[in-house]
Scaffold this motif. Structure first.
Motif, PDB file in Angstrom:
ATOM      1  N   GLY A 155      -0.667  -6.083  -2.541  1.00 37.25           N
ATOM      2  CA  GLY A 155      -0.672  -7.305  -3.344  1.00 37.25           C
ATOM      3  C   GLY A 155       0.290  -7.184  -4.512  1.00 37.25           C
ATOM      4  N   ILE A 156      -0.006  -7.929  -5.550  1.00 33.51           N
ATOM      5  CA  ILE A 156       0.856  -7.924  -6.733  1.00 33.51           C
ATOM      6  C   ILE A 156       0.309  -6.943  -7.756  1.00 33.51           C
ATOM      7  CG2 ILE A 156       1.706  -9.286  -8.686  1.00 33.51           C
ATOM      8  CD1 ILE A 156       3.028 -10.140  -6.090  1.00 33.51           C
ATOM      9  N   LEU A 157       1.136  -5.981  -8.136  1.00 28.99           N
ATOM     10  CA  LEU A 157       0.785  -5.064  -9.218  1.00 28.99           C
ATOM     11  C   LEU A 157       1.624  -5.474 -10.429  1.00 28.99           C
ATOM     12  CD1 LEU A 157      -0.733  -2.618 -10.281  1.00 28.99           C
ATOM     13  CD2 LEU A 157       1.069  -1.157  -9.364  1.00 28.99           C
ATOM     14  N   TYR A 158       0.952  -6.011 -11.418  1.00 34.49           N
ATOM     15  CA  TYR A 158       1.609  -6.592 -12.601  1.00 34.49           C
ATOM     16  C   TYR A 158       1.421  -5.600 -13.730  1.00 34.49           C
ATOM     17  CZ  TYR A 158       1.142  -9.975 -16.636  1.00 34.49           C
ATOM     18  OH  TYR A 158       1.172 -10.632 -17.837  1.00 34.49           O
ATOM     19  N   ALA A 159       2.520  -5.020 -14.204  1.00 31.99           N
ATOM     20  CA  ALA A 159       2.433  -4.081 -15.319  1.00 31.99           C
ATOM     21  C   ALA A 159       2.804  -4.814 -16.601  1.00 31.99           C
ATOM     22  CB  ALA A 159       3.370  -2.903 -15.086  1.00 31.99           C
ATOM     23  N   GLY A 160       1.854  -4.873 -17.520  1.00 34.15           N
ATOM     24  CA  GLY A 160       2.161  -5.353 -18.873  1.00 34.15           C
ATOM     25  C   GLY A 160       2.657  -4.147 -19.643  1.00 34.15           C
ATOM     26  N   VAL A 161       3.942  -4.129 -19.960  1.00 30.45           N
ATOM     27  CA  VAL A 161       4.523  -2.933 -20.583  1.00 30.45           C
ATOM     28  C   VAL A 161       4.937  -3.245 -22.016  1.00 30.45           C
ATOM     29  CG1 VAL A 161       5.336  -1.981 -18.392  1.00 30.45           C
ATOM     30  CG2 VAL A 161       6.879  -3.408 -19.750  1.00 30.45           C
ATOM     31  N   ILE A 162       5.044  -2.187 -22.804  1.00 31.00           N
ATOM     32  CA  ILE A 162       5.556  -2.339 -24.166  1.00 31.00           C
ATOM     33  C   ILE A 162       6.721  -1.375 -24.339  1.00 31.00           C
ATOM     34  CG2 ILE A 162       3.864  -0.741 -25.206  1.00 31.00           C
ATOM     35  CD1 ILE A 162       3.888  -3.020 -27.541  1.00 31.00           C
TER      36      ILE A 162
ATOM     37  N   GLY B 238       0.824  -1.214   0.000  1.00 33.54           N
ATOM     38  CA  GLY B 238       0.000   0.000   0.000  1.00 33.54           C
ATOM     39  C   GLY B 238       0.849   1.251   0.000  1.00 33.54           C
ATOM     40  N   ASP B 239       2.112   1.112   0.399  1.00 31.74           N
ATOM     41  CA  ASP B 239       3.045   2.234   0.494  1.00 31.74           C
ATOM     42  C   ASP B 239       4.295   1.954  -0.322  1.00 31.74           C
ATOM     43  OD1 ASP B 239       2.891   4.622   1.994  1.00 31.74           O
ATOM     44  OD2 ASP B 239       2.348   3.404   3.740  1.00 31.74           O
ATOM     45  N   HIS B 240       4.942   0.868   0.065  1.00 30.90           N
ATOM     46  CA  HIS B 240       6.242   0.509  -0.481  1.00 30.90           C
ATOM     47  C   HIS B 240       6.057  -0.498  -1.628  1.00 30.90           C
ATOM     48  CE1 HIS B 240      10.577  -0.057  -0.242  1.00 30.90           C
ATOM     49  NE2 HIS B 240      10.350  -1.345  -0.463  1.00 30.90           N
ATOM     50  N   VAL B 241       6.993  -0.446  -2.597  1.00 31.69           N
ATOM     51  CA  VAL B 241       6.940  -1.406  -3.713  1.00 31.69           C
ATOM     52  C   VAL B 241       8.286  -2.085  -3.847  1.00 31.69           C
ATOM     53  CG1 VAL B 241       6.459  -1.736  -6.179  1.00 31.69           C
ATOM     54  CG2 VAL B 241       5.442   0.189  -4.976  1.00 31.69           C
ATOM     55  N   GLU B 242       8.276  -3.395  -4.002  1.00 28.28           N
ATOM     56  CA  GLU B 242       9.468  -4.149  -4.376  1.00 28.28           C
ATOM     57  C   GLU B 242       9.205  -4.761  -5.751  1.00 28.28           C
ATOM     58  OE1 GLU B 242      12.602  -4.903  -2.839  1.00 28.28           O
ATOM     59  OE2 GLU B 242      12.045  -3.102  -1.729  1.00 28.28           O
ATOM     60  N   THR B 243      10.256  -4.793  -6.578  1.00 24.07           N
ATOM     61  CA  THR B 243      10.075  -5.181  -7.974  1.00 24.07           C
ATOM     62  C   THR B 243      10.680  -6.549  -8.252  1.00 24.07           C
ATOM     63  OG1 THR B 243      10.323  -2.844  -8.451  1.00 24.07           O
ATOM     64  CG2 THR B 243      10.391  -4.305 -10.332  1.00 24.07           C
TER      65      THR B 243
ATOM     66  N   GLY C 247       3.394 -11.917   3.870  1.00 22.71           N
ATOM     67  CA  GLY C 247       3.036 -11.403   5.199  1.00 22.71           C
ATOM     68  C   GLY C 247       3.320  -9.912   5.299  1.00 22.71           C
ATOM     69  N   ALA C 248       4.460  -9.488   4.738  1.00 25.61           N
ATOM     70  CA  ALA C 248       4.845  -8.069   4.812  1.00 25.61           C
ATOM     71  C   ALA C 248       3.895  -7.199   3.998  1.00 25.61           C
ATOM     72  CB  ALA C 248       6.284  -7.893   4.325  1.00 25.61           C
ATOM     73  N   SER C 249       3.383  -7.735   2.891  1.00 24.12           N
ATOM     74  CA  SER C 249       2.412  -6.973   2.094  1.00 24.12           C
ATOM     75  C   SER C 249       1.125  -6.795   2.898  1.00 24.12           C
ATOM     76  CB  SER C 249       2.123  -7.705   0.776  1.00 24.12           C
ATOM     77  OG  SER C 249       0.951  -7.206   0.167  1.00 24.12           O
ATOM     78  N   ILE C 250       0.700  -7.865   3.544  1.00 28.49           N
ATOM     79  CA  ILE C 250      -0.548  -7.791   4.321  1.00 28.49           C
ATOM     80  C   ILE C 250      -0.378  -6.847   5.521  1.00 28.49           C
ATOM     81  CG2 ILE C 250      -2.155  -9.122   5.767  1.00 28.49           C
ATOM     82  CD1 ILE C 250      -1.531 -11.577   3.958  1.00 28.49           C
ATOM     83  N   ASN C 251       0.797  -6.945   6.195  1.00 27.16           N
ATOM     84  CA  ASN C 251       0.988  -6.204   7.456  1.00 27.16           C
ATOM     85  C   ASN C 251       1.527  -4.790   7.279  1.00 27.16           C
ATOM     86  OD1 ASN C 251       0.235  -8.514   8.800  1.00 27.16           O
ATOM     87  ND2 ASN C 251       2.327  -9.300   8.898  1.00 27.16           N
ATOM     88  N   GLY C 252       1.897  -4.427   6.029  1.00 27.23           N
ATOM     89  CA  GLY C 252       2.419  -3.076   5.806  1.00 27.23           C
ATOM     90  C   GLY C 252       3.863  -2.909   6.214  1.00 27.23           C
ATOM     91  N   THR C 253       4.643  -3.997   6.150  1.00 31.16           N
ATOM     92  CA  THR C 253       6.048  -3.919   6.579  1.00 31.16           C
ATOM     93  C   THR C 253       7.011  -4.278   5.446  1.00 31.16           C
ATOM     94  OG1 THR C 253       5.862  -6.201   7.377  1.00 31.16           O
ATOM     95  CG2 THR C 253       5.550  -4.450   9.012  1.00 31.16           C
ATOM     96  N   LEU C 254       6.572  -4.051   4.223  1.00 27.97           N
ATOM     97  CA  LEU C 254       7.380  -4.489   3.079  1.00 27.97           C
ATOM     98  C   LEU C 254       8.701  -3.719   2.959  1.00 27.97           C
ATOM     99  CD1 LEU C 254       7.084  -6.602   0.828  1.00 27.97           C
ATOM    100  CD2 LEU C 254       6.164  -4.791  -0.620  1.00 27.97           C
ATOM    101  N   SER C 255       8.747  -2.504   3.500  1.00 26.85           N
ATOM    102  CA  SER C 255       9.985  -1.718   3.382  1.00 26.85           C
ATOM    103  C   SER C 255      11.142  -2.381   4.136  1.00 26.85           C
ATOM    104  CB  SER C 255       9.779  -0.292   3.885  1.00 26.85           C
ATOM    105  OG  SER C 255       9.391  -0.338   5.226  1.00 26.85           O
ATOM    106  N   ARG C 256      10.842  -3.345   4.986  1.00 32.67           N
ATOM    107  CA  ARG C 256      11.911  -4.064   5.698  1.00 32.67           C
ATOM    108  C   ARG C 256      12.495  -5.186   4.849  1.00 32.67           C
ATOM    109  NH1 ARG C 256       8.652  -5.350  11.082  1.00 32.67           N
ATOM    110  NH2 ARG C 256       7.884  -3.260  11.499  1.00 32.67           N
ATOM    111  N   HIS C 257      11.922  -5.390   3.664  1.00 30.05           N
ATOM    112  CA  HIS C 257      12.370  -6.490   2.803  1.00 30.05           C
ATOM    113  C   HIS C 257      12.904  -5.928   1.499  1.00 30.05           C
ATOM    114  CE1 HIS C 257      10.300  -9.718   5.146  1.00 30.05           C
ATOM    115  NE2 HIS C 257       9.648  -8.648   5.569  1.00 30.05           N
TER     116      HIS C 257
END
Ligand code: GLY
Length: 420
Positions: free
Chosen positions: A260-267, A195-200, A303-313
Protein backbone atom coordinates in the motif's frame (compact mmCIF):
# COMPACT_ATOMS: atom_id res chain seq x y z
CA UNK A 1 -12.49 -2.41 -14.31
CA UNK A 2 -14.86 -1.36 -11.56
CA UNK A 3 -13.44 0.20 -8.42
CA UNK A 4 -14.84 1.00 -5.02
CA UNK A 5 -13.07 3.82 -3.20
CA UNK A 6 -13.69 3.90 0.55
CA UNK A 7 -13.90 7.31 2.21
CA UNK A 8 -15.54 10.70 1.89
CA UNK A 9 -12.83 13.36 1.65
CA UNK A 10 -10.99 15.33 -1.00
CA UNK A 11 -8.47 12.49 -1.23
CA UNK A 12 -11.18 10.01 -2.16
CA UNK A 13 -12.75 12.34 -4.74
CA UNK A 14 -9.28 12.78 -6.24
CA UNK A 15 -8.64 9.00 -6.30
CA UNK A 16 -11.97 8.44 -8.05
CA UNK A 17 -11.30 11.27 -10.52
CA UNK A 18 -7.87 9.91 -11.36
CA UNK A 19 -8.99 6.30 -11.83
CA UNK A 20 -11.55 7.51 -14.37
CA UNK A 21 -9.40 10.21 -15.96
CA UNK A 22 -6.44 7.97 -16.83
CA UNK A 23 -8.62 5.15 -18.13
CA UNK A 24 -7.92 2.76 -15.25
CA UNK A 25 -11.59 2.46 -14.48
CA UNK A 26 -14.82 2.11 -16.39
CA UNK A 27 -16.75 2.87 -13.22
CA UNK A 28 -15.77 4.10 -9.75
CA UNK A 29 -18.14 3.84 -6.79
CA UNK A 30 -17.35 5.70 -3.59
CA UNK A 31 -18.58 4.76 -0.12
CA UNK A 32 -19.89 6.95 1.38
CA UNK A 33 -18.46 9.63 -0.95
CA UNK A 34 -19.46 13.27 -0.99
CA UNK A 35 -21.26 15.81 -3.15
CA UNK A 36 -18.52 15.62 -5.80
CA UNK A 37 -19.49 12.06 -6.68
CA UNK A 38 -22.47 11.50 -8.95
CA UNK A 39 -25.43 10.17 -6.98
CA UNK A 40 -25.56 6.83 -8.78
CA UNK A 41 -21.90 6.09 -7.89
CA UNK A 42 -22.24 7.03 -4.22
CA UNK A 43 -22.90 4.12 -1.90
CA UNK A 44 -24.49 4.86 1.42
CA UNK A 45 -22.52 2.26 3.37
CA UNK A 46 -21.00 2.53 6.83
CA UNK A 47 -17.30 2.01 6.13
CA UNK A 48 -16.67 0.31 9.45
CA UNK A 49 -19.29 -2.32 8.58
CA UNK A 50 -17.10 -4.71 6.57
CA UNK A 51 -19.88 -7.20 5.65
CA UNK A 52 -21.87 -4.25 4.26
CA UNK A 53 -18.83 -3.23 2.17
CA UNK A 54 -18.49 -6.82 0.96
CA UNK A 55 -22.14 -6.90 -0.09
CA UNK A 56 -21.75 -3.57 -1.89
CA UNK A 57 -18.78 -5.06 -3.80
CA UNK A 58 -20.78 -8.12 -4.79
CA UNK A 59 -23.81 -6.04 -5.74
CA UNK A 60 -21.79 -3.70 -7.98
CA UNK A 61 -19.34 -6.32 -9.33
CA UNK A 62 -16.36 -4.44 -7.94
CA UNK A 63 -12.95 -5.64 -9.16
CA UNK A 64 -10.73 -3.65 -6.77
CA UNK A 65 -11.29 -1.73 -3.53
CA UNK A 66 -9.12 1.29 -2.74
CA UNK A 67 -9.12 2.32 0.91
CA UNK A 68 -8.67 6.02 1.61
CA UNK A 69 -8.68 6.66 5.37
CA UNK A 70 -6.64 5.01 8.10
CA UNK A 71 -9.41 3.83 10.45
CA UNK A 72 -10.76 0.96 8.29
CA UNK A 73 -7.16 -0.11 7.49
CA UNK A 74 -6.25 -0.24 11.17
CA UNK A 75 -9.49 -2.15 11.81
CA UNK A 76 -8.57 -4.76 9.19
CA UNK A 77 -10.71 -3.99 6.13
CA UNK A 78 -8.02 -5.26 3.74
CA UNK A 79 -7.70 -8.56 5.64
CA UNK A 80 -11.49 -8.95 5.62
CA UNK A 81 -11.98 -8.25 1.92
CA UNK A 82 -8.94 -10.31 0.89
CA UNK A 83 -10.33 -13.24 2.86
CA UNK A 84 -13.53 -12.83 0.84
CA UNK A 85 -11.48 -12.87 -2.40
CA UNK A 86 -12.10 -9.18 -3.13
CA UNK A 87 -8.79 -7.49 -4.06
CA UNK A 88 -8.18 -4.50 -1.78
CA UNK A 89 -5.41 -1.91 -1.92
CA UNK A 90 -3.70 -1.01 1.35
CA UNK A 91 -1.91 -2.63 4.26
CA UNK A 92 -3.28 -5.39 6.44
CA UNK A 93 -4.41 -4.63 9.98
CA UNK A 94 -1.00 -5.62 11.37
CA UNK A 95 0.96 -3.64 8.78
CA UNK A 96 -1.27 -0.58 9.30
CA UNK A 97 0.10 -0.49 12.85
CA UNK A 98 2.83 1.68 11.36
CA UNK A 99 0.16 4.39 11.53
CA UNK A 100 -2.13 2.89 14.16
CA UNK A 101 0.52 2.69 16.87
CA UNK A 102 3.16 5.36 17.11
CA UNK A 103 5.04 3.13 19.51
CA UNK A 104 5.09 0.21 17.05
CA UNK A 105 6.34 2.59 14.33
CA UNK A 106 9.12 3.82 16.64
CA UNK A 107 10.13 0.25 17.45
CA UNK A 108 10.36 -0.65 13.76
CA UNK A 109 12.32 2.52 12.98
CA UNK A 110 14.73 1.96 15.84
CA UNK A 111 15.23 -1.73 15.04
CA UNK A 112 15.86 -1.13 11.34
CA UNK A 113 17.95 2.02 11.62
CA UNK A 114 15.42 4.49 10.22
CA UNK A 115 16.31 7.98 11.47
CA UNK A 116 13.70 9.37 13.85
CA UNK A 117 13.48 11.70 16.84
CA UNK A 118 14.53 10.29 20.22
CA UNK A 119 11.70 9.32 22.54
CA UNK A 120 10.74 7.83 25.90
CA UNK A 121 7.54 5.90 26.39
CA UNK A 122 5.29 5.71 29.42
CA UNK A 123 2.21 3.82 30.50
CA UNK A 124 -0.45 5.85 32.24
CA UNK A 125 -0.85 9.49 33.18
CA UNK A 126 0.95 9.23 36.52
CA UNK A 127 4.24 8.00 35.13
CA UNK A 128 4.38 10.67 32.43
CA UNK A 129 3.37 13.38 34.91
CA UNK A 130 6.18 12.30 37.24
CA UNK A 131 8.64 12.46 34.36
CA UNK A 132 7.38 15.85 33.17
CA UNK A 133 8.47 17.36 36.49
CA UNK A 134 12.07 16.57 35.54
CA UNK A 135 11.92 18.01 31.99
CA UNK A 136 13.95 21.19 31.68
CA UNK A 137 13.89 21.89 27.95
CA UNK A 138 10.80 22.92 26.00
CA UNK A 139 9.18 22.58 23.55
CA UNK A 140 8.63 18.85 23.79
CA UNK A 141 6.36 16.65 21.75
CA UNK A 142 3.80 14.48 23.54
CA UNK A 143 2.13 11.71 21.57
CA UNK A 144 -0.67 9.36 22.48
CA UNK A 145 -0.44 5.88 21.07
CA UNK A 146 -3.21 4.85 18.66
CA UNK A 147 -5.38 6.74 16.21
CA UNK A 148 -6.75 9.97 17.66
CA UNK A 149 -8.25 11.75 14.62
CA UNK A 150 -5.41 14.28 14.57
CA UNK A 151 -5.75 15.05 18.28
CA UNK A 152 -3.08 12.69 19.57
CA UNK A 153 -0.08 14.98 19.31
CA UNK A 154 0.80 18.09 21.33
CA UNK A 155 3.83 20.30 20.90
CA UNK A 156 4.05 21.73 24.41
CA UNK A 157 5.88 25.05 24.60
CA UNK A 158 6.05 24.97 28.40
CA UNK A 159 5.28 22.74 31.42
CA UNK A 160 1.72 24.09 31.76
CA UNK A 161 0.80 23.15 28.18
CA UNK A 162 2.32 19.69 28.68
CA UNK A 163 0.36 19.20 31.89
CA UNK A 164 -2.90 20.35 30.36
CA UNK A 165 -2.56 17.99 27.37
CA UNK A 166 -1.67 14.96 29.48
CA UNK A 167 -4.48 15.60 31.97
CA UNK A 168 -7.12 16.23 29.31
CA UNK A 169 -6.11 13.69 26.66
CA UNK A 170 -4.06 10.83 28.09
CA UNK A 171 -5.92 7.80 29.39
CA UNK A 172 -5.09 6.66 32.91
CA UNK A 173 -3.59 3.43 31.59
CA UNK A 174 -2.81 4.46 28.00
CA UNK A 175 0.57 4.49 26.28
CA UNK A 176 2.08 7.96 25.95
CA UNK A 177 5.43 9.00 24.72
CA UNK A 178 7.58 12.06 24.81
CA UNK A 179 9.64 12.88 21.77
CA UNK A 180 12.48 15.35 21.27
CA UNK A 181 11.28 18.43 19.45
CA UNK A 182 13.14 18.99 16.18
CA UNK A 183 13.32 22.46 14.69
CA UNK A 184 13.08 22.23 10.91
CA UNK A 185 10.85 22.08 7.87
CA UNK A 186 8.43 19.24 7.31
CA UNK A 187 7.58 17.44 4.08
CA UNK A 188 5.51 14.44 3.05
CA UNK A 189 7.18 11.69 1.06
CA UNK A 190 4.92 8.87 -0.05
CA UNK A 191 6.02 5.50 -1.32
CA UNK A 192 3.98 2.68 -2.75
CA UNK A 193 4.97 -0.87 -1.91
CA UNK A 194 3.98 -4.41 -2.78
CA UNK A 195 5.61 -5.78 0.35
CA UNK A 196 9.02 -6.03 -1.33
CA UNK A 197 9.61 -3.24 -3.77
CA UNK A 198 9.09 0.50 -3.17
CA UNK A 199 8.42 3.26 -5.68
CA UNK A 200 8.63 6.85 -4.48
CA UNK A 201 6.35 9.79 -5.24
CA UNK A 202 7.70 13.32 -5.58
CA UNK A 203 7.69 15.20 -2.26
CA UNK A 204 4.75 17.36 -1.23
CA UNK A 205 4.28 19.86 1.56
CA UNK A 206 1.09 20.22 3.58
CA UNK A 207 0.05 23.28 5.64
CA UNK A 208 -1.34 22.04 8.92
CA UNK A 209 -2.15 25.31 10.67
CA UNK A 210 -5.50 26.98 10.04
CA UNK A 211 -4.29 30.49 9.22
CA UNK A 212 -1.75 32.32 7.10
CA UNK A 213 1.85 32.39 8.27
CA UNK A 214 1.40 28.93 9.83
CA UNK A 215 -0.55 30.33 12.75
CA UNK A 216 -3.69 29.14 14.50
CA UNK A 217 -4.78 25.65 15.49
CA UNK A 218 -3.72 22.44 13.79
CA UNK A 219 -6.06 21.09 11.13
CA UNK A 220 -6.23 18.08 8.87
CA UNK A 221 -4.32 20.19 6.29
CA UNK A 222 -5.29 23.50 4.67
CA UNK A 223 -3.48 23.08 1.36
CA UNK A 224 -0.53 21.43 -0.31
CA UNK A 225 1.79 21.71 -3.25
CA UNK A 226 4.22 19.48 -5.13
CA UNK A 227 7.01 19.07 -5.82
CA UNK A 228 8.36 20.53 -2.56
CA UNK A 229 11.83 21.92 -3.36
CA UNK A 230 13.05 21.33 0.21
CA UNK A 231 13.35 17.68 -0.89
CA UNK A 232 15.53 17.81 -3.98
CA UNK A 233 16.32 14.71 -6.04
CA UNK A 234 19.24 13.71 -3.81
CA UNK A 235 17.18 14.05 -0.63
CA UNK A 236 14.31 12.14 -2.21
CA UNK A 237 16.72 9.26 -2.91
CA UNK A 238 17.88 9.45 0.69
CA UNK A 239 14.30 9.21 1.98
CA UNK A 240 13.81 6.20 -0.28
CA UNK A 241 17.07 4.53 0.75
CA UNK A 242 17.19 5.51 4.43
CA UNK A 243 13.50 5.47 5.29
CA UNK A 244 11.11 3.73 2.90
CA UNK A 245 13.22 0.76 1.80
CA UNK A 246 14.53 -0.15 5.28
CA UNK A 247 11.01 0.11 6.70
CA UNK A 248 9.50 -2.12 4.02
CA UNK A 249 12.38 -4.61 4.43
CA UNK A 250 12.03 -4.46 8.19
CA UNK A 251 8.30 -5.12 8.01
CA UNK A 252 8.94 -8.10 5.74
CA UNK A 253 11.59 -9.42 8.14
CA UNK A 254 9.05 -9.12 10.96
CA UNK A 255 6.64 -11.27 8.94
CA UNK A 256 4.30 -8.30 8.40
CA UNK A 257 4.79 -7.31 4.74
CA UNK A 258 3.63 -3.77 4.04
CA UNK A 259 1.56 -3.31 0.90
CA UNK A 260 0.00 0.00 0.00
CA UNK A 261 1.01 3.59 0.56
CA UNK A 262 3.76 4.24 3.09
CA UNK A 263 3.65 7.97 3.83
CA UNK A 264 6.66 9.31 5.70
CA UNK A 265 6.17 12.64 7.43
CA UNK A 266 9.77 13.80 7.57
CA UNK A 267 11.52 16.80 9.06
CA UNK A 268 14.68 18.34 7.65
CA UNK A 269 17.22 20.05 9.82
CA UNK A 270 20.32 20.97 7.84
CA UNK A 271 21.43 17.73 6.23
CA UNK A 272 19.52 15.60 8.70
CA UNK A 273 16.33 13.88 7.63
CA UNK A 274 14.22 12.31 10.36
CA UNK A 275 10.84 10.61 10.31
CA UNK A 276 8.22 12.26 12.50
CA UNK A 277 5.47 9.77 11.71
CA UNK A 278 4.30 7.16 9.28
CA UNK A 279 0.88 7.03 7.73
CA UNK A 280 -0.32 3.88 6.02
CA UNK A 281 -2.40 5.58 3.31
CA UNK A 282 -2.50 8.45 0.86
CA UNK A 283 -2.21 11.92 2.44
CA UNK A 284 -5.04 14.41 2.34
CA UNK A 285 -4.52 16.99 0.79
CA UNK A 286 -1.18 15.70 -0.62
CA UNK A 287 -2.97 13.25 -2.93
CA UNK A 288 -4.74 16.15 -4.62
CA UNK A 289 -1.38 17.53 -5.83
CA UNK A 290 0.46 14.26 -6.45
CA UNK A 291 -2.07 12.47 -8.63
CA UNK A 292 -2.55 15.32 -11.14
CA UNK A 293 1.22 15.16 -11.79
CA UNK A 294 1.65 11.39 -11.93
CA UNK A 295 2.19 9.89 -15.39
CA UNK A 296 1.41 6.25 -14.51
CA UNK A 297 -2.07 4.91 -14.63
CA UNK A 298 -3.24 4.77 -11.03
CA UNK A 299 -4.97 1.44 -11.55
CA UNK A 300 -1.72 -0.12 -12.81
CA UNK A 301 0.29 0.72 -9.72
CA UNK A 302 -2.55 -0.18 -7.36
CA UNK A 303 -2.88 -3.55 -9.09
CA UNK A 304 0.89 -4.08 -8.95
CA UNK A 305 0.94 -3.33 -5.22
CA UNK A 306 -1.81 -5.87 -4.61
CA UNK A 307 -0.28 -8.53 -6.91
CA UNK A 308 3.36 -8.09 -5.86
CA UNK A 309 4.57 -6.94 -9.28
CA UNK A 310 5.53 -3.36 -8.49
CA UNK A 311 9.16 -3.88 -9.54
CA UNK A 312 7.90 -3.92 -13.14
CA UNK A 313 6.77 -0.31 -12.75
CA UNK A 314 8.59 2.94 -12.27
CA UNK A 315 6.70 5.95 -10.94
CA UNK A 316 7.02 8.96 -13.24
CA UNK A 317 5.87 12.52 -12.77
CA UNK A 318 5.35 15.44 -15.09
CA UNK A 319 7.89 18.25 -14.71
CA UNK A 320 5.09 20.55 -13.63
CA UNK A 321 3.76 21.92 -10.37
CA UNK A 322 0.47 21.48 -8.58
CA UNK A 323 -1.17 23.32 -5.74
CA UNK A 324 -4.39 22.74 -3.84
CA UNK A 325 -6.08 25.18 -1.47
CA UNK A 326 -8.69 24.01 1.03
CA UNK A 327 -11.87 26.07 1.39
CA UNK A 328 -13.08 25.47 4.93
CA UNK A 329 -16.21 26.16 6.94
CA UNK A 330 -16.06 29.12 9.31
CA UNK A 331 -15.04 27.88 12.76
CA UNK A 332 -13.07 24.84 11.49
CA UNK A 333 -11.18 23.07 13.11
CA UNK A 334 -13.55 23.89 15.97
CA UNK A 335 -17.34 23.82 15.65
CA UNK A 336 -18.79 24.91 12.32
CA UNK A 337 -22.21 25.02 10.71
CA UNK A 338 -23.30 22.58 8.00
CA UNK A 339 -25.84 22.84 5.21
CA UNK A 340 -24.60 26.11 3.71
CA UNK A 341 -25.32 26.28 -0.03
CA UNK A 342 -22.16 26.23 -2.17
CA UNK A 343 -22.41 28.56 -5.15
CA UNK A 344 -20.30 29.09 -8.25
CA UNK A 345 -19.06 25.53 -8.73
CA UNK A 346 -20.13 25.61 -12.37
CA UNK A 347 -18.39 28.91 -13.00
CA UNK A 348 -14.72 27.95 -12.58
CA UNK A 349 -12.69 27.37 -15.73
CA UNK A 350 -11.46 23.99 -16.90
CA UNK A 351 -7.95 24.96 -15.74
CA UNK A 352 -9.12 24.26 -12.19
CA UNK A 353 -9.89 20.92 -10.58
CA UNK A 354 -12.36 21.11 -7.71
CA UNK A 355 -12.19 18.12 -5.39
CA UNK A 356 -15.07 17.93 -2.96
CA UNK A 357 -14.51 16.99 0.68
CA UNK A 358 -17.16 18.11 3.20
CA UNK A 359 -20.07 18.49 0.79
CA UNK A 360 -23.30 16.66 0.06
CA UNK A 361 -26.26 17.10 -2.25
CA UNK A 362 -29.51 18.31 -0.80
CA UNK A 363 -32.53 18.69 -3.08
CA UNK A 364 -30.19 18.58 -6.06
CA UNK A 365 -27.92 21.37 -4.74
CA UNK A 366 -24.47 21.14 -3.16
CA UNK A 367 -24.29 22.17 0.49
CA UNK A 368 -21.51 22.09 3.05
CA UNK A 369 -21.24 18.97 5.20
CA UNK A 370 -17.84 19.18 6.91
CA UNK A 371 -14.95 21.35 8.04
CA UNK A 372 -12.76 21.01 4.97
CA UNK A 373 -15.28 21.59 2.19
CA UNK A 374 -13.48 21.86 -1.16
CA UNK A 375 -9.95 21.53 -2.56
CA UNK A 376 -9.34 24.06 -5.31
CA UNK A 377 -6.52 22.62 -7.39
CA UNK A 378 -4.42 23.52 -10.42
CA UNK A 379 -1.34 22.18 -12.20
CA UNK A 380 0.88 24.35 -14.39
CA UNK A 381 4.42 24.65 -15.72
CA UNK A 382 5.53 26.76 -12.77
CA UNK A 383 4.42 26.90 -9.16
CA UNK A 384 3.70 30.62 -9.53
CA UNK A 385 1.36 29.91 -12.43
CA UNK A 386 -0.42 27.10 -10.59
CA UNK A 387 -0.85 29.36 -7.56
CA UNK A 388 -2.17 32.23 -9.70
CA UNK A 389 -4.70 29.93 -11.34
CA UNK A 390 -6.06 28.77 -8.01
CA UNK A 391 -6.10 32.15 -6.28
CA UNK A 392 -7.37 33.83 -9.45
CA UNK A 393 -10.53 31.72 -9.45
CA UNK A 394 -11.12 30.58 -5.87
CA UNK A 395 -13.45 33.49 -5.06
CA UNK A 396 -15.81 32.41 -7.83
CA UNK A 397 -16.92 29.68 -5.40
CA UNK A 398 -18.69 30.91 -2.30
CA UNK A 399 -20.49 29.64 0.77
CA UNK A 400 -21.40 31.47 3.92
CA UNK A 401 -18.54 31.70 6.43
CA UNK A 402 -15.92 30.14 4.14
CA UNK A 403 -12.24 30.80 4.64
CA UNK A 404 -9.00 29.62 3.10
CA UNK A 405 -5.28 30.23 3.47
CA UNK A 406 -3.82 32.71 1.06
CA UNK A 407 -0.21 31.62 1.42
CA UNK A 408 -0.18 27.98 0.32
CA UNK A 409 3.30 27.14 -1.05
CA UNK A 410 4.81 30.16 0.68
CA UNK A 411 7.92 28.26 1.70
CA UNK A 412 8.67 27.37 -1.88
CA UNK A 413 7.89 30.80 -3.21
CA UNK A 414 9.93 32.43 -0.41
CA UNK A 415 7.85 35.54 -0.34
CA UNK A 416 4.61 36.55 1.32
CA UNK A 417 1.61 36.69 -0.94
CA UNK A 418 -0.74 39.62 -1.17
CA UNK A 419 -3.86 39.36 0.93
CA UNK A 420 -7.26 38.88 -0.64
N1 GLY B 1 -1.84 15.66 5.26
C1 GLY B 1 -1.82 14.98 6.47
C2 GLY B 1 -2.39 13.63 6.45
O1 GLY B 1 -2.86 13.14 5.44
O2 GLY B 1 -2.38 12.98 7.49
Amino acid sequence: MKYLVIGSGGREHCLAWRLLDDGSAAEVYVAPGNGGIEDRFRLDVNISNFPALEHACIDKNIDVVVVGPEAPLVDGVVDYLTEKKIPAFGPTKKAAMLEGSKLFAKQIMEKYGVPTAGHRDFTGQDSVLRHLKTVKEFPIVIKLDGLAAGKGVCVAANPDEALEFVLSSAKEDGKIFLEDYIFGEEASVLGISDGDHVETFIAAQDHKRAYDGDTGPNTGGMGAYAPAPIIDAAKLRRVRDEVLIPTVRGMKAEGIPFKGILYAGVILQGDDIKVLEFNARFGDPETQVLLPLMKNRLGDIIGASINGTLSRHSLKFERRHAITVVMASGGYPGDYPKGKPVKGLGDVSDRILVFHAGTKTENGAIVTNGGRVLNITAAADTLEEARERVYGEIDVITFEGSFYRKDIAHRALKRPMSSK
